[in-house]
Structures are given as structure tokens and as C-alpha cells.
Design an enzyme around this catalytic site. Structure first.
Site, PDB file in Angstrom:
ATOM      1  N   ASP A 205       0.834  -1.201   0.000  1.00 22.72           N
ATOM      2  CA  ASP A 205       0.000   0.000   0.000  1.00 22.72           C
ATOM      3  C   ASP A 205       0.881   1.267   0.000  1.00 22.72           C
ATOM      4  O   ASP A 205       1.916   1.316   0.667  1.00 22.72           O
ATOM      5  CB  ASP A 205      -0.870  -0.026   1.265  1.00 22.72           C
ATOM      6  CG  ASP A 205      -2.029   0.957   1.220  1.00 22.72           C
ATOM      7  OD1 ASP A 205      -2.844   0.864   0.290  1.00 22.72           O
ATOM      8  OD2 ASP A 205      -2.119   1.809   2.130  1.00 22.72           O
ATOM      9  N   GLU A 260       1.892  -0.181  -4.791  1.00 24.66           N
ATOM     10  CA  GLU A 260       0.943   0.846  -5.205  1.00 24.66           C
ATOM     11  C   GLU A 260       1.706   2.168  -5.174  1.00 24.66           C
ATOM     12  O   GLU A 260       1.888   2.761  -4.114  1.00 24.66           O
ATOM     13  CB  GLU A 260      -0.259   0.900  -4.259  1.00 24.66           C
ATOM     14  CG  GLU A 260      -1.297   1.909  -4.748  1.00 24.66           C
ATOM     15  CD  GLU A 260      -2.179   2.489  -3.641  1.00 24.66           C
ATOM     16  OE1 GLU A 260      -3.264   2.967  -3.954  1.00 24.66           O
ATOM     17  OE2 GLU A 260      -1.761   2.489  -2.466  1.00 24.66           O
TER      18      GLU A 260
END
Ligand code: TEU
Ligand code: CA
Length: 521
Positions: A205, A260
Site C-alpha cells: 500500500d 501501489e
């Protein structure tokens, strides 16, 4: 038998993202769970995906539906138990499916024991695990950084200690301080915990956010109110990624990390691959935000190749995920475009990521005001998967979000029974990829094509070859006189987005919004 390759699995894999809350519920509480994923592995085997990525299922107060982690090494009771996780991994592996889990390293929940301890006071042993600062001289936040989701300061004042803490997302998601080696060591332990449990990789993330400017200098005022999470791009992140890569690569079996990197310029994303010593893969979001337009898509493809090829970095492609409106919704709800987009996604060189429900051609749900739950306005794309046409669509209780429109006709069961469905198109595309080393790993060569069309070849040194042609327009297009026609001479339609003409010789004409995979012969 598919092609045999010596490349790591994640280059030829198709990854299927599961948002566990929305996938399948086994106990009737309206929230999908790990047992639900396990119960539906058979669907994924039938579809032909190679790997699943599970969005967070860790203990969480759910302020950001699991991206606020309170214990990285345990399963939230709403999703099940660690035993359920182990059983899911065992069954997935037995079915030939790899398992990737989400790793949220930039921040924790404010309920995480580390933060509870950190906020106890300025002398707490974990104070400097997070980013605490004195107020600015006027008593306001220490800098001008803006949080995601709402144009609010990325800082919350703590009355008791008279300091602010940093949170690039919700106040319930305090940012960790990765310049502290204890934080790095603790987060490495989290990676080892899941690697030891047998996961095949991680989706990391907000990768680009973990290294921060030690001075915490203001963002350029002309960028505001863009959240700091979409701007942070610091040299401090790269050594952290190299040590993460070293940790993963020490495990057997090609464990993979896909980051990401939410920077909306591919030129800024590319450096996160490092010199093949940082991320194995990175998401590349500019194409996701590109409208259904041949010229703009061609430019995105060219830009991606131009940025990644010099680094020998392997591209990724994604059209939908849990943070953005689904691509069929973005492309005006048109199923023809959604189908052609599937051919585009699965025909390009790189690892494609599918988001559960796109294989059904789902639209975003229209969520009435009294059912809105996400502070980031992302409920629509998180609607539950309809498994059955019947009332409840295979969900034993009222799901946490309403179903998408057309759930009545777009359930898995309905589409499985209809060979003309978009679900069957995805299945044929995945089978075509599995059967062709050119589609999985082959070089990509873009072809000159008529206006409104993007076309390219995929080819291996051994001579396996495919041509992919996508008509972005709502008119019939003939390839006449172009390089694309020459390249597609003497080919057969292997897969057509509308299912028409498969197995027949390609004539050089494409129906409106039609995309095809062509094979020689
Ligand atoms: O997303 C990071 C991110 O930048 C997105 O939040 C994006 O800006 C936003 O969704 C646009 O609407 C990741 C996760 O994918 C997201 O679900 C989390 O909320 C976020 O991190 C915080 O962990
Ligand atoms: Ca449940």
C-alpha cells in the site's frame, strides 16, 4: 500443456483482486469472509486466474475498511481466523493459485498497540515510531500537507501532549516514521510472518509514501489541495525498498512485491523498480485514468514502454480496483467498450490485474445517502458480488452495501450459463494467454493503424506470434492499407470481444467497439 518458461511466475500471471468484504459471505453477517473466498476458489479456477490478491483482512476498527490495521499478524474476526487463512492458502495452492496479501506499511490504525503507546506522551518508548511535531508558531499544523479523502490538514492535535501527529489519510491512520530503524525492523517482521505462512507475495500500500522529507517541508502551494499522499516522492524511500527486496528474495519460490505507487506520471513510477533491486512490479495508474480514446491510450502505452523498457522493468496493467469507479462505469456503462477493454488489458505486455466483478461486467452500485459508509466516496465499486440470480444473490444476509444495478442478470451463475457473456469472454482471454507464450511474455511491437484503432503484435524468439487489434470507435473500421493489415494477413480470430467470428479467418474489418486477438493460420 501451456508454454514452459524460466521467467518468474508473476510475469506471466493474471492477478485477480479480491476485496474480501464484498466477495462472499458464509455466516450471514453481510460481510464477505475468508471462508467465502475459499468456498469460491472453484470459480477462479474455472475462470483461469493465476493468483489472487486479498485486500486487508487484518484486525481493524474498519475506519478505512481494513487499511487501518490494528494488528498486522492476525485476522479480523469479521473475516475469520488465521486457521481460515491457512486453509485458504492450502486450497489455493492445491488449485494452482498463488496468494498475494496486502501490506499496509505507511500507517497503522490509531488502535494499534504501537500508536496507543506512542500517544501516551512525549517520553513514550514508541513516541518516535510515529511523526509527532510541535505546532507551528501560530499554533496551527506543522506544515501545509493535506490529508486524502477530505481537504483537511494531514495533522491532528493531541491535547494531552501539546503536539500534532501526521496522518496522510484519516486521523484514525497515523503515519509510521520509517526513518526509525525499529519501525523498519517491526515491519520486516510482518513480512516474514506472512512469508513463513506461505504467501507468494505482497501488494504494498502507498509505497511511495514511506520515505519522507526529514524537514517535512511544505508542499508547493500551487499543488494544493492535492493530498500529500499523491505528491510524496522522496529518495529516502529507495533504500527502504532495496532492503524489502533483499528480504523477499532470500525466500525460495520467487516471492513478489507489487507496489501501489500512486504518482500520476509513469516517469515518476519507473524509479520504484530501482535497478531491478526495488519493487518487482509497480502499479501504473495513468492508463486507468485515461478515457476510452485510441489516441490517448496509444500515448499511454508508448509512454509506459518508453519509461520502463530502459530499466528492463516489467509493466503492469489495471483498469479497475477498490478505489476507483469500475471501468465499465467510467466508459459510459457501455458493455461493448468494457469487453474491448478486457482484450486491451489482457493483450498488452505486462502483468494484468483484474478486480473481482469486472469479469461480470458489473457497474458501480448507486449507493443511497443513508447507506454511504466510505469516507473516500468509494462505495460504488465495492458492491457485493452477485453469485446467484435469486433474491439475496447467494448472500445469506443483507450485505454491507447494496448490489450493483443489473445484479439480477449479471450473477456468476447466469453468466456462467451463457456462453455469450462477458464472463466467458474473460475466460477465453485467460485461456488464450495460458496457451500462448507470445501473449504472456512476448515482445510487443506497436503497429500503424487507422484512426480510432490501436494494434500491436506480440512475439517470442521461438516464433509464437499474436496480433491484437482494438477498435475504440462506435463505427466499423477497415484496416486497409495500414501496417496493422499487413501484420494480420493470414490470421484467424482466436478471441473476439463480441464473440463473433472466432475460429474464422480475419477479414481486416472490425465491428464497432470490437477488439480481437489474432493467431497465424
Ligand atoms: O490508496 C492510496 C491512495 O492514494 C488512494 O487512496 C487514492 O488516493 C484514493 O483512493 C482515490 O480515491 C491505498 C488504498 O488502496 C486505499 O484503499 C486506502 O484507503 C489508502 O491506501 C490508505 O491505506
Ligand atoms: Ca461473513
Amino acid at each position: 500443456m501451456g508454454p514452459v518458461s524460466t521467467e518468474p511466475w508473476w510475469k506471466s500471471a493474471v492477478v485477480y483482486q479480491i476485496y474480501p468484504r464484498s466477495f462472499a459471505d458464509t455466516n450471514g453477517d453481510g460481510v464477505g469472509d475468508l471462508a467465502g473466498v475459499r468456498a469460491h476458489l472453484e470459480h477462479l479456477v474455472w475462470l483461469g486466474v493465476d493468483a489472487i490478491w486479498l485486500s486487508p483482512f487484518y484486525r481493524s476498527p474498519m475506519a478505512d475498511f481494513g487499511y487501518d490495521v490494528a494488528d498486522h499478524c492476525d485476522v479480523d474476526p469479521v473475516f475469520g481466523t488465521l486457521d481460515d487463512f491457512d486453509a485458504l492458502v492450502a486450497d489455493a495452492h492445491a488449485s494452482g493459485i498463488k496468494v498475494i496479501v496486502d501490506w499496509v506499511p505507511n500507517h497503522t490504525s490509531d488502535h494499534h498497540r504501537w500508536f496507543v503507546e506512542s500517544r501516551q506522551g512525549r517520553t513514550s518508548a514508541k513516541r518516535d515510531w510515529y511523526v509527532w511535531r510541535d505546532p507551528a508558531p501560530d499554533g496551527g499544523p506543522p506544515n501545509n500537507w493535506v490529508a486524502a479523502f477530505a481537504p483537511e490538514p494531514a495533522w491532528t492535535y493531541d491535547e494531552a501532549s501539546g503536539q500534532y501527529y501526521l496522518h496522510c489519510f484519516l486521523p484514525e491512520q497515523p503515519d509510521l516514521d520509517w526513518s526509525n530503524p525499529e519501525v523498519e525492523a517491526a515491519m520486516h517482521d510482518v513480512l516474514r510472518f506472512w512469508l513463513d505462512r506461505g504467501v507468494d507475495g505482497f501488494r504494498m500500500d502507498v509505497t511511495h509514501l514511506i520515505g519522507k522529507d526529514p524537514e517535512l517541508a511544505d508542499d508547493p502551494p500551487e499543488y494544493l489541495p492535492i493530498p500529500h499522499s499523491a505528491l510524496n516522492d522522496r529518495p529516502e524511500t529507495h533504500p527502504l525498498l532495496r532492503r524489502i527486496r533483499t528480504l523477499l528474495d532470500a525466500y525460495p519460490g520467487d516471492r513478489m512485491i507489487v507496489g501501489e505507487v500512486y504518482l500520476l506520471d509513469t516517469a515518476l513510477v519507473a524509479p520504484y523498480y530501482g535497478d531491478d533491486d526495488e519493487l518487482h512490479l509497480s502499479f501504473n495508474f495513468p492508463p486507468l485514468f485515461t478515457p476510452w480514446d485510441a489516441t490517448q491510450w496509444r500515448a499511454q502505452i508508448d509512454k509506459t514502454v518508453a519509461e520502463l523498457e530502459p530499466l528492463s522493468a516489467w509493466p503492469t496493467w489495471v483498469l479497475s480496483n477498490h478505489d476507483n469507479p469500475r471501468h465499465r462505469t467510467r466508459y459510459d456503462g457501455d458493455e461493448g467498450r468494457a469487453r474491448a477493454a478486457a482484450v486491451l488489458l489482457l493483450g498488452l505486455r505486462g502483468t494484468p490485474f483484474l478486480y473481482a466483478g469486472e469479469e461480470l461486467g458489473l457497474l458501480d452500485a448507486e449507493v443511497p445517502a443513508d447507506r454511504v459508509v466510505d469516507p473516500g466516496g468509494r462505495d460504488g465499486c465495492r458492491a457485493p458480488i452477485p453469485w446467484e440470480p435469486t433474491l439475496g444473490h447467494g448472500w445469506p444476509g443483507e450485505p454491507w452495501l447494496p448490489f450493483a444495478p443489473e445484479a439480477q442478470t449479471r450473477s456468476v451463475a447466469d453468466e456462467k450459463a451463457d456462453p455469450h457473456s462477458i464472463l466467458h469472454l474473460y475466460r477465453r482471454l485467460l485461456a488464450a494467454r495460458r496457451g500462448s507464450e507470445a501473449l504472456q511474455l512476448g515482445a510487443q511491437h506497436m503497429l500503424a493503424a487507422p484512426e480510432g484503432v490501436v494494434a500491436w503484435t506480440r512475439q517470442t524468439p521461438a516464433g509464437d506470434r499474436r496480433v491484437v487489434v482494438v477498435n475504440f470507435t462506435d463505427a466499423v473500421v477497415r484496416l486497409e492499407g495500414t501496417e496493422a493489415l499487413a501484420a494480420s494477413a493470414h490470421t484467424t480470430i482466436e478471441v473476439a470481444s463480441d464473440g463473433l467470428g472466432e475460429g474464422a479467418a480475419f477479414t481486416g474489418a472490425l465491428a464497432p467497439d470490437q477488439a480481437v486477438v489474432l493467431r497465424p493460420g
